[in-house]
Write a protein that holds these residues in place. Structure first.
Motif, mmCIF file in Angstrom:
data_model
loop_
_atom_site.group_PDB
_atom_site.id
_atom_site.type_symbol
_atom_site.label_atom_id
_atom_site.label_comp_id
_atom_site.label_asym_id
_atom_site.label_seq_id
_atom_site.Cartn_x
_atom_site.Cartn_y
_atom_site.Cartn_z
ATOM 1 N N VAL A 22 -2.665 0.190 -8.360
ATOM 2 C CA VAL A 22 -3.209 -0.571 -9.472
ATOM 3 C C VAL A 22 -2.066 -1.022 -10.375
ATOM 4 N N THR A 23 -1.983 -2.314 -10.617
ATOM 5 C CA THR A 23 -0.995 -2.844 -11.556
ATOM 6 C C THR A 23 -1.711 -3.343 -12.801
ATOM 7 N N GLU A 24 -1.051 -3.206 -13.931
ATOM 8 C CA GLU A 24 -1.668 -3.522 -15.218
ATOM 9 C C GLU A 24 -1.096 -4.816 -15.775
ATOM 10 N N ALA A 44 -8.878 2.730 -13.145
ATOM 11 C CA ALA A 44 -7.557 2.514 -12.560
ATOM 12 C C ALA A 44 -6.899 3.832 -12.201
ATOM 13 N N ASN A 82 4.673 -1.597 -11.789
ATOM 14 C CA ASN A 82 3.230 -1.493 -12.008
ATOM 15 C C ASN A 82 2.694 -2.378 -13.141
ATOM 16 N N LEU A 107 -8.507 5.232 -8.978
ATOM 17 C CA LEU A 107 -8.057 4.492 -7.801
ATOM 18 C C LEU A 107 -6.627 4.872 -7.427
ATOM 19 N N SER A 108 -5.763 4.974 -8.427
ATOM 20 C CA SER A 108 -4.365 5.308 -8.159
ATOM 21 C C SER A 108 -4.227 6.706 -7.576
ATOM 22 N N LEU A 130 -11.913 0.844 -18.084
ATOM 23 C CA LEU A 130 -11.084 0.244 -17.034
ATOM 24 C C LEU A 130 -9.889 1.142 -16.709
ATOM 25 N N LYS A 131 -9.292 1.725 -17.743
ATOM 26 C CA LYS A 131 -8.151 2.612 -17.531
ATOM 27 C C LYS A 131 -8.559 3.848 -16.722
ATOM 28 N N TYR A 148 -5.116 3.025 -3.081
ATOM 29 C CA TYR A 148 -4.965 1.800 -3.850
ATOM 30 C C TYR A 148 -3.731 1.895 -4.742
#
Length: 319
Positions: A21-23, A10, A178, A13-14, A6-7, A19
């Motif tokens: 992406v906030t965590e 993310a 974020n 995408l960033s 997932l990281k 996009y």
């Protein structure tokens, strides 16, 4: 799918610039280590209540989280939490239950022990809240015998606008850093508040907590522009004055809160632009970190404590 995958997604995408992406907030093991500076203990405090009115509403949840910090604004590690419900002896409004998830059944019969709360705060150097005016008012109404501590406010002791953050809402500030969290519960709001304090400010690059401490611990001088001409209201409002009730005499007037180095300039402005050059006779409150945001501890700013500064202001008003 594993967290590491997932990281990676993310990050991709960033980096695309298409996009943001906030965590989701994760409680860190620590923020900083290996600092030789003396460690102080802070508390981030959050209160949930049946509404916004201190005259009518009651506290229903108190959350506090301790953390280690140094005078230069570095946060080291999170310490123990305090989380308790309080029965308000009134029905919790439906919109409050929807906002917080707290129901009448959850608080029924619960009473926060004042001695337990006082013991938790005994070694604490500063209490911080997001909108400390709200939280301290409800805290003191519920626990009037707890001795005063220094208070700071992560909403008003940081100049978020200059830092490019347009809203003071805690969830929005978190988004700008974020991360996101499930808000409107006392402990998680406190953890999110500390997480923000542990960051650097976007523009000035100094630690958020460092700016908060600098602003919270300096003396504040509240000038009351009593009997100001009606047609001066727009000038006063534009300069940052607010229309409010004086805390002891209860009369209404325009007022402004300033740091000490701004007082002489402001008195000159009032004399020249508002009162037509006449001698001023205005009430002045001197507020320190122990008495700010408080209705219970106004006596801490008594005339003997700050007599030299009171005499100085009187001389400025007579010039």
């Amino acid at each position: 799918m594993k967290l590491k995958d997932l990281k990676k997604m993310a990050a991709i995408l960033s980096q695309s610039n298409q996009y943001r992406v906030t965590e989701k907030y994760q409680r860190p093991e620590f923020y900083n280590i290996g600092d030789s500076d003396p460690k102080l203990i802070g508390v981030f405090l959050d209160i949930e209540a049946t509404g916004l009115s201190s005259a009518q509403d009651k506290l229903i949840e108190l959350g506090m989280v301790k953390f280690e910090y140094s005078e230069n604004g570095r946060i080291f590690r999170l310490l123990d939490e305090f989380s308790r419900y309080q029965d308000p002896h009134m029905s919790i409004p439906e919109y409050i239950s929807k906002l917080t998830g707290i129901t009448d059944d959850m608080v029924n019969g619960h009473q926060i022990n004042e001695h337990e709360a006082a013991s938790y705060l005994q070694e604490v150097d500063i209490i911080i809240a997001h909108n400390a005016q709200f939280d301290r008012t409800f805290f003191e109404m519920t626990f009037p015998a707890i001795p005063p501590k220094a208070w700071g406010c992560s909403m008003c002791d940081i100049d978020w606008k200059i830092e490019g953050i347009s809203s003071h809402k805690l969830e929005y500030i978190a988004y700008k850093y974020n991360f996101f969290y499930e808000g409107h519960r006392a402990v998680i709001d406190s953890l999110a508040g500390i997480h923000i304090l542990a960051q650097d400010l976007p523009n000035s690059k100094q630690p958020v907590l460092k700016q908060l401490l600098a602003n919270a611990l300096q003396l504040k001088f509240k000038l009351w522009a009593t009997d100001s001409p009606y047609d001066s209201k727009d000038l006063l409002r534009a300069r940052g004055y607010r229309w409010s009730n004086h805390p002891t005499t209860n009369y209404k007037s325009w007022s402004i809160e300033l740091a000490e180095d701004k007082v002489a300039e402001e008195i000159d402005y009032l004399r020249s632009n508002i009162y037509g050059g006449s001698t001023l006779n205005m009430p002045v409150e001197i507020v320190d970190a122990y008495s700010r945001f408080s209705n219970n501890y106004k006596h801490l700013q008594n005339a003997t404590k700050y007599q030299d500064k009171i005499e100085w202001i009187k001389m400025l008003c007579l010039k």
